[in-house]
Design a protein around this motif. Structure first.
Motif, PDB file in Angstrom:
ATOM      1  N   ASP A  43       0.821  -1.229   0.000  1.00 29.36           N
ATOM      2  CA  ASP A  43       0.000   0.000   0.000  1.00 29.36           C
ATOM      3  C   ASP A  43       0.847   1.268   0.000  1.00 29.36           C
ATOM      4  O   ASP A  43       0.501   2.285   0.616  1.00 29.36           O
ATOM      5  N   VAL A  44       1.994   1.234  -0.675  1.00 31.49           N
ATOM      6  CA  VAL A  44       2.878   2.387  -0.901  1.00 31.49           C
ATOM      7  C   VAL A  44       3.490   2.916   0.400  1.00 31.49           C
ATOM      8  O   VAL A  44       3.829   4.088   0.501  1.00 31.49           O
ATOM      9  N   GLN A  49       9.652   5.017   6.575  1.00 33.52           N
ATOM     10  CA  GLN A  49       8.740   5.811   7.400  1.00 33.52           C
ATOM     11  C   GLN A  49       7.653   4.895   7.942  1.00 33.52           C
ATOM     12  O   GLN A  49       7.355   3.868   7.346  1.00 33.52           O
ATOM     13  N   ARG A  50       7.051   5.284   9.034  1.00 39.70           N
ATOM     14  CA  ARG A  50       5.992   4.471   9.603  1.00 39.70           C
ATOM     15  C   ARG A  50       4.656   5.219   9.693  1.00 39.70           C
ATOM     16  O   ARG A  50       3.705   4.719  10.253  1.00 39.70           O
ATOM     17  N   GLY A  51       4.604   6.396   9.114  1.00 44.44           N
ATOM     18  CA  GLY A  51       3.369   7.160   9.168  1.00 44.44           C
ATOM     19  C   GLY A  51       2.438   6.809   8.017  1.00 44.44           C
ATOM     20  O   GLY A  51       2.719   5.937   7.201  1.00 44.44           O
ATOM     21  N   ALA A  94      12.212   4.944  -3.817  1.00 52.25           N
ATOM     22  CA  ALA A  94      13.343   5.150  -2.908  1.00 52.25           C
ATOM     23  C   ALA A  94      12.984   4.822  -1.469  1.00 52.25           C
ATOM     24  O   ALA A  94      13.855   4.474  -0.661  1.00 52.25           O
ATOM     25  N   SER A  95      11.707   4.912  -1.125  1.00 51.93           N
ATOM     26  CA  SER A  95      11.271   4.620   0.233  1.00 51.93           C
ATOM     27  C   SER A  95      11.376   3.143   0.589  1.00 51.93           C
ATOM     28  O   SER A  95      11.118   2.760   1.730  1.00 51.93           O
ATOM     29  N   TYR A  96      11.779   2.325  -0.371  1.00 54.04           N
ATOM     30  CA  TYR A  96      11.952   0.885  -0.118  1.00 54.04           C
ATOM     31  C   TYR A  96      13.410   0.519   0.140  1.00 54.04           C
ATOM     32  O   TYR A  96      13.799  -0.646  -0.001  1.00 54.04           O
ATOM     33  N   SER A 137       5.134  11.465   1.635  1.00 50.85           N
ATOM     34  CA  SER A 137       5.158  10.737   2.911  1.00 50.85           C
ATOM     35  C   SER A 137       6.463  10.979   3.670  1.00 50.85           C
ATOM     36  O   SER A 137       7.190  10.033   4.009  1.00 50.85           O
ATOM     37  N   HIS A 138       6.747  12.249   3.926  1.00 51.61           N
ATOM     38  CA  HIS A 138       7.980  12.607   4.626  1.00 51.61           C
ATOM     39  C   HIS A 138       7.783  13.969   5.280  1.00 51.61           C
ATOM     40  O   HIS A 138       7.105  14.844   4.721  1.00 51.61           O
TER      41      HIS A 138
END
Length: 419
Positions: A43-44, A49-51, A94-96, A137-138
């Motif tokens: 779910d992206v 991040q955990r938010g 990049a968040s992965y 998401s940052h």
């Protein structure tokens, strides 16, 4: 009862009489790379991040079994790969990034080493990797602005992120021996009518110039710029509009990327492809299924998906169009969603390859438009399904809906045990 092979042989003869070589079509189809987006599996959310999602993106639904760790996501990708025929690339955000225990690097400081496990995963499966900087998401997304922010510290942070991603993209290309498509999309915009449309776009242009100002190999890294018409919280104005991204790409020698959910409802990407191919050596696509807006529904074997595939095939552009999928549905089994979307676009490519495109183009040039129309309609009832079934069987993946038996077993044995 006829076997899959016997049905294929019968279909092959029917298509042969229409001037279509099904054997050649399947040979071409098997080697067309389609980039599989990792973000359908969790779910992206990513791993840095955990938010909740933010920046104009939203996933709806809470179906059980979401991937929570890199290993779970890789396991889920493997399951999908076992159900989808043809050549697949992996598309990462990049968040992965994957960090060792106790390690963390913010997005402006990520390095190739943080993606080494993904390279190992891809190499073992003979896959290339495509890549996306993650501008959402940052905490440094301030007021829905990143590269166009009036705050120089915000811009500098995201410029460093883009530059870091360029280096990672080249690392992917060099390690895996395949060009890496690196796509830039930002969520920047305003909810209500802006007082100044020009200045944010000027800052975005200057930020992009800084990102692309560092040395990188343009043969190995195919940088793209993706447009959007609007997003959640930026309904009135999007900095990276279609006009901005196309003009920037043309002026800087990079690729435009068209996501077919990122336009007004009356616009279709299938109609844009031929125009773009006249002015760009290569273009890129994110194929999705918008429902009234950019809702990123699971790709289906529907009219627009078929038309997109037809435009790629009939214009002899299979090596010029970089194909990636982009959808995320958390309301249904995520493995099934991935599989439906991946198989549907591969079906669309086959459907295009089984069309007598040269004959139809010649008829159009000769003004034989009645024959164009009737052949297009008659081809719709040709035994396409028999050719598709044979392709799946020859690739060693399940035929027809039997693949869902594997998904249900995987859900019972694996997904149901996740919290």
């Amino acid at each position: 009862m006829m076997t899959t092979k016997e049905r294929y042989e019968s279909a092959r003869e029917i298509y042969r009489q229409a001037g279509v070589d099904t054997d050649e079509a399947l040979k071409i189809l098997k080697d067309i790379p389609v980039s599989m987006h990792c973000w359908q599996g969790d779910d992206v959310i990513g791993f840095d991040q955990r938010g909740a999602l933010s920046g104009g993106i939203q996933t709806t639904g809470n179906y059980p079994g979401k991937a929570r760790t890199p290993q779970e996501l890789m396991d889920d990708i493997d399951k999908v790969l076992s159900l989808v025929p043809g050549r697949t690339k992996l598309n990462l955000h990049a968040s992965y990034a994957i960090f060792e225990e106790g390690e963390f690097a913010d997005r402006d400081a990520i390095e190739p080493k943080h993606f080494a496990k993904w390279v190992e995963f891809a190499r073992e499966r003979h896959m290339g990797i495509d890549f996306n900087p993650t501008f959402f998401s940052h905490p440094m997304v301030k007021d829905n602005l990143t590269l166009s922010s009036p705050d120089p510290e915000v811009r500098k942070f995201w410029i460093r992120h883009g530059q870091a991603c360029l280096k990672i993209a080249q690392y992917f290309a060099e390690e895996l021996g395949q060009p890496c498509v690196m796509n830039i999309w930002i969520p920047d915009g305003y909810k209500d009518i802006p007082a100044d449309r020009l200045t944010p776009r000027k800052r975005f242009k200057e930020s992009l110039d800084e990102i692309l100002g560092i040395p990188y190999d343009k043969e190995k890294v195919l940088v793209c710029l993706e447009s959007k018409v609007f997003g959640i919280g930026m309904e009135s104005y999007t900095v990276g509009s279609s006009e901005f991204t196309v003009n920037y790409a043309a002026s800087r020698g990079i690729l435009p990327l068209m996501d077919n959910g990122h336009y007004h409802p009356t616009e279709v990407v299938s109609d844009k492809i031929s125009s773009m191919l006249l002015f760009f050596d290569k273009i890129a696509l994110h194929v999705t299924r918008p429902v009234r807006w950019d809702s990123d529904h699971v790709v289906l074997f529907d009219d627009e998906t078929k038309e997109i595939a037809k435009e790629i095939v009939r214009n002899d552009a299979l090596e010029r169009v970089m194909i990636g999928l982009d959808f995320f549905d958390a309301s249904i089994n995520r493995i099934a969603a991935w599989t439906v979307g991946m198989r549907s676009f591969r079906k669309a490519l086959l459907y295009a390859l089984l069309t007598p495109n040269k004959k139809l183009a010649d008829f159009q040039e000769e003004g034989r438009l009645t024959e164009v129309l009737l052949i297009q309609e008659e081809m719709k009832t040709y035994p396409f399904g028999d050719v598709w079934d044979y392709f799946c069987e020859s690739c060693g993946v399940p035929v027809r809906e039997t693949w869902y038996d594997d998904v249900k077993a995987y859900e019972e044995q694996v997904l149901s045990k996740r919290d």
